[in-house]
Motif scaffolding. Structure first.
Motif, mmCIF file in Angstrom:
data_model
loop_
_atom_site.group_PDB
_atom_site.id
_atom_site.type_symbol
_atom_site.label_atom_id
_atom_site.label_comp_id
_atom_site.label_asym_id
_atom_site.label_seq_id
_atom_site.Cartn_x
_atom_site.Cartn_y
_atom_site.Cartn_z
ATOM 1 N N ILE A 7 1.009 -1.722 0.135
ATOM 2 C CA ILE A 7 0.547 0.159 0.306
ATOM 3 C C ILE A 7 1.299 1.107 -0.340
ATOM 4 C CG2 ILE A 7 -1.678 1.375 1.172
ATOM 5 C CD1 ILE A 7 -2.924 -1.468 -0.071
ATOM 6 N N SER A 8 0.114 2.462 -0.944
ATOM 7 C CA SER A 8 1.262 3.666 -0.806
ATOM 8 C C SER A 8 0.820 5.001 -0.393
ATOM 9 C CB SER A 8 1.928 3.885 -2.255
ATOM 10 O OG SER A 8 1.376 3.335 -3.332
ATOM 11 N N VAL A 9 0.944 5.834 -0.048
ATOM 12 C CA VAL A 9 0.743 6.817 0.164
ATOM 13 C C VAL A 9 0.772 7.944 -0.729
ATOM 14 C CG1 VAL A 9 -1.359 8.677 1.711
ATOM 15 C CG2 VAL A 9 -0.862 5.381 2.000
ATOM 16 N N ASP A 10 0.683 8.262 -1.762
ATOM 17 C CA ASP A 10 1.309 9.692 -2.166
ATOM 18 C C ASP A 10 0.496 11.182 -2.512
ATOM 19 O OD1 ASP A 10 2.186 11.242 -3.728
ATOM 20 O OD2 ASP A 10 3.864 9.219 -4.520
ATOM 21 N N PRO A 11 1.020 12.162 -1.763
ATOM 22 C CA PRO A 11 0.173 13.247 -2.041
ATOM 23 C C PRO A 11 -0.338 13.361 -3.261
ATOM 24 C CG PRO A 11 1.621 13.934 -0.488
ATOM 25 C CD PRO A 11 1.398 12.088 -0.529
ATOM 26 N N CYS A 19 -3.517 3.758 -1.816
ATOM 27 C CA CYS A 19 -3.898 3.076 -3.242
ATOM 28 C C CYS A 19 -2.863 1.240 -3.111
ATOM 29 C CB CYS A 19 -3.100 3.222 -4.483
ATOM 30 S SG CYS A 19 -4.373 5.199 -4.561
ATOM 31 N N LEU A 20 -2.444 0.337 -4.058
ATOM 32 C CA LEU A 20 -2.041 -0.384 -3.809
ATOM 33 C C LEU A 20 -1.337 -0.332 -4.821
ATOM 34 C CD1 LEU A 20 -5.423 -2.610 -4.356
ATOM 35 C CD2 LEU A 20 -3.957 -2.203 -2.624
ATOM 36 N N ARG A 21 0.092 -1.008 -4.675
ATOM 37 C CA ARG A 21 1.452 -1.228 -5.361
ATOM 38 C C ARG A 21 1.404 -0.130 -6.564
ATOM 39 N NH1 ARG A 21 2.960 -6.416 -7.323
ATOM 40 N NH2 ARG A 21 0.353 -6.747 -8.798
ATOM 41 N N GLY A 22 1.871 1.551 -5.344
ATOM 42 C CA GLY A 22 1.900 2.188 -6.357
ATOM 43 C C GLY A 22 1.225 2.754 -8.005
ATOM 44 N N ARG A 24 -3.264 3.598 -9.051
ATOM 45 C CA ARG A 24 -4.797 4.285 -8.807
ATOM 46 C C ARG A 24 -5.441 3.972 -7.853
ATOM 47 N NH1 ARG A 24 -3.645 9.600 -10.489
ATOM 48 N NH2 ARG A 24 -5.423 10.174 -10.833
ATOM 49 N N LEU A 25 -5.911 2.551 -7.876
ATOM 50 C CA LEU A 25 -6.411 1.923 -7.129
ATOM 51 C C LEU A 25 -6.624 1.765 -5.564
ATOM 52 C CD1 LEU A 25 -9.104 -0.296 -7.695
ATOM 53 C CD2 LEU A 25 -7.141 -1.799 -7.461
ATOM 54 N N THR A 26 -7.393 2.227 -5.079
ATOM 55 C CA THR A 26 -7.465 3.200 -4.137
ATOM 56 C C THR A 26 -8.110 1.626 -2.934
ATOM 57 O OG1 THR A 26 -9.824 3.408 -3.496
ATOM 58 C CG2 THR A 26 -7.979 5.119 -4.257
ATOM 59 N N VAL A 27 -7.375 1.288 -1.670
ATOM 60 C CA VAL A 27 -8.006 0.197 -0.922
ATOM 61 C C VAL A 27 -9.551 0.654 -0.706
ATOM 62 C CG1 VAL A 27 -8.028 0.185 1.616
ATOM 63 C CG2 VAL A 27 -6.090 0.463 0.679
ATOM 64 N N SER A 28 -9.814 1.834 -0.801
ATOM 65 C CA SER A 28 -11.273 2.189 -0.771
ATOM 66 C C SER A 28 -12.488 1.589 -1.350
ATOM 67 C CB SER A 28 -11.771 3.747 -0.464
ATOM 68 O OG SER A 28 -11.272 4.209 -1.193
ATOM 69 N N THR A 29 -11.710 1.149 -3.041
ATOM 70 C CA THR A 29 -12.267 1.431 -4.026
ATOM 71 C C THR A 29 -12.657 -0.707 -3.449
ATOM 72 O OG1 THR A 29 -11.409 2.804 -5.305
ATOM 73 C CG2 THR A 29 -12.114 0.494 -6.240
ATOM 74 N N ILE A 30 -11.480 -1.181 -3.444
ATOM 75 C CA ILE A 30 -11.226 -2.826 -2.914
ATOM 76 C C ILE A 30 -11.875 -3.131 -2.170
ATOM 77 C CG2 ILE A 30 -9.708 -4.726 -2.112
ATOM 78 C CD1 ILE A 30 -9.269 -3.682 -4.706
ATOM 79 N N LEU A 31 -12.263 -2.007 -1.048
ATOM 80 C CA LEU A 31 -13.473 -2.502 0.473
ATOM 81 C C LEU A 31 -14.848 -2.473 -0.218
ATOM 82 C CD1 LEU A 31 -11.792 -0.344 2.814
ATOM 83 C CD2 LEU A 31 -11.255 -3.097 2.694
ATOM 84 N N GLY A 32 -15.304 -1.296 -1.604
ATOM 85 C CA GLY A 32 -16.387 -1.349 -1.825
ATOM 86 C C GLY A 32 -16.736 -2.038 -2.510
ATOM 87 N N MET A 33 -15.598 -2.648 -3.541
ATOM 88 C CA MET A 33 -15.969 -3.656 -4.515
ATOM 89 C C MET A 33 -16.271 -4.915 -3.644
ATOM 90 S SD MET A 33 -14.257 -2.756 -7.214
ATOM 91 C CE MET A 33 -14.931 -3.674 -8.913
ATOM 92 N N LEU A 34 -15.772 -5.070 -2.554
ATOM 93 C CA LEU A 34 -16.112 -6.575 -1.457
ATOM 94 C C LEU A 34 -17.434 -6.202 -1.481
ATOM 95 C CD1 LEU A 34 -12.631 -6.886 -0.461
ATOM 96 C CD2 LEU A 34 -13.556 -8.558 -2.171
ATOM 97 N N ALA A 35 -18.059 -4.901 -0.217
ATOM 98 C CA ALA A 35 -18.636 -4.792 0.630
ATOM 99 C C ALA A 35 -19.761 -4.958 -0.619
ATOM 100 C CB ALA A 35 -18.456 -3.426 1.440
ATOM 101 N N SER A 36 -20.081 -4.708 -1.755
ATOM 102 C CA SER A 36 -21.157 -4.422 -2.494
ATOM 103 C C SER A 36 -20.930 -6.075 -3.533
ATOM 104 C CB SER A 36 -21.042 -3.193 -3.812
ATOM 105 O OG SER A 36 -19.887 -3.909 -4.465
ATOM 106 N N ALA A 57 -3.905 -7.289 1.622
ATOM 107 C CA ALA A 57 -3.096 -5.825 2.145
ATOM 108 C C ALA A 57 -4.190 -5.083 2.423
ATOM 109 C CB ALA A 57 -1.806 -5.700 0.785
ATOM 110 N N ALA A 58 -4.833 -4.872 1.601
ATOM 111 C CA ALA A 58 -6.106 -3.751 1.762
ATOM 112 C C ALA A 58 -7.198 -3.696 2.712
ATOM 113 C CB ALA A 58 -6.797 -3.518 0.466
ATOM 114 N N LEU A 59 -6.980 -5.310 3.060
ATOM 115 C CA LEU A 59 -7.897 -5.868 4.223
ATOM 116 C C LEU A 59 -7.274 -5.025 5.354
ATOM 117 C CD1 LEU A 59 -9.750 -8.825 2.517
ATOM 118 C CD2 LEU A 59 -10.704 -6.621 3.179
ATOM 119 N N ALA A 60 -6.392 -5.433 5.237
ATOM 120 C CA ALA A 60 -5.221 -5.202 6.434
ATOM 121 C C ALA A 60 -5.112 -3.985 6.807
ATOM 122 C CB ALA A 60 -4.195 -6.112 6.229
ATOM 123 N N TYR A 61 -5.009 -3.422 6.007
ATOM 124 C CA TYR A 61 -4.510 -1.954 5.657
ATOM 125 C C TYR A 61 -6.061 -1.081 6.568
ATOM 126 C CZ TYR A 61 -3.586 3.316 4.915
ATOM 127 O OH TYR A 61 -3.647 4.315 5.499
#
Length: 94
Positions: A7-11, A19-22, A24-36, A57-61
């Motif tokens: 997971i990377s965080v870059d302003p 985001c995942l590994r550099g 532009r796919l955000t952790v919140s996008t992954i979580l939202g898709m799994l939740a839906s 890693a997104a879930l752990a983060y």
């Protein structure tokens, strides 16, 4: 699992959202898709650059960011208070 390795965080990327590994796919996008209702397998189909470890890693983060931790480290009785409360007519506790 060391989520920070995947997971990377870059302003300068996605406004600094995790985001995942550099990518532009955000952790919140992954979580939202799994939740839906999307499965991990479906996410891997939609985003061919992903690996199952990225999703984990997104879930752990998210768990770490919300004060959670590894389920194996937790007391299973700790979540008893999360059980639904039975309510009677009118919405009050019975």
């Amino acid at each position: 699992m060391n989520a920070s390795a995947r997971i990377s965080v870059d302003p300068a990327v996605m406004g600094g959202k995790p985001c995942l590994r550099g990518s532009r796919l955000t952790v919140s996008t992954i979580l939202g898709m799994l939740a839906s209702g999307h499965t991990r397998e479906r996410l891997l189909e939609l985003y061919p650059f992903l690996e199952i470890e990225d999703i984990q890693a997104a879930l752990a983060y998210a768990a770490e960011a919300t004060g959670g931790g590894s389920e194996s480290d937790e007391d299973p009785d700790r979540h008893e208070s999360l059980a639904p409360v039975e309510t009677g007519p009118g919405g009050g506790e019975s």
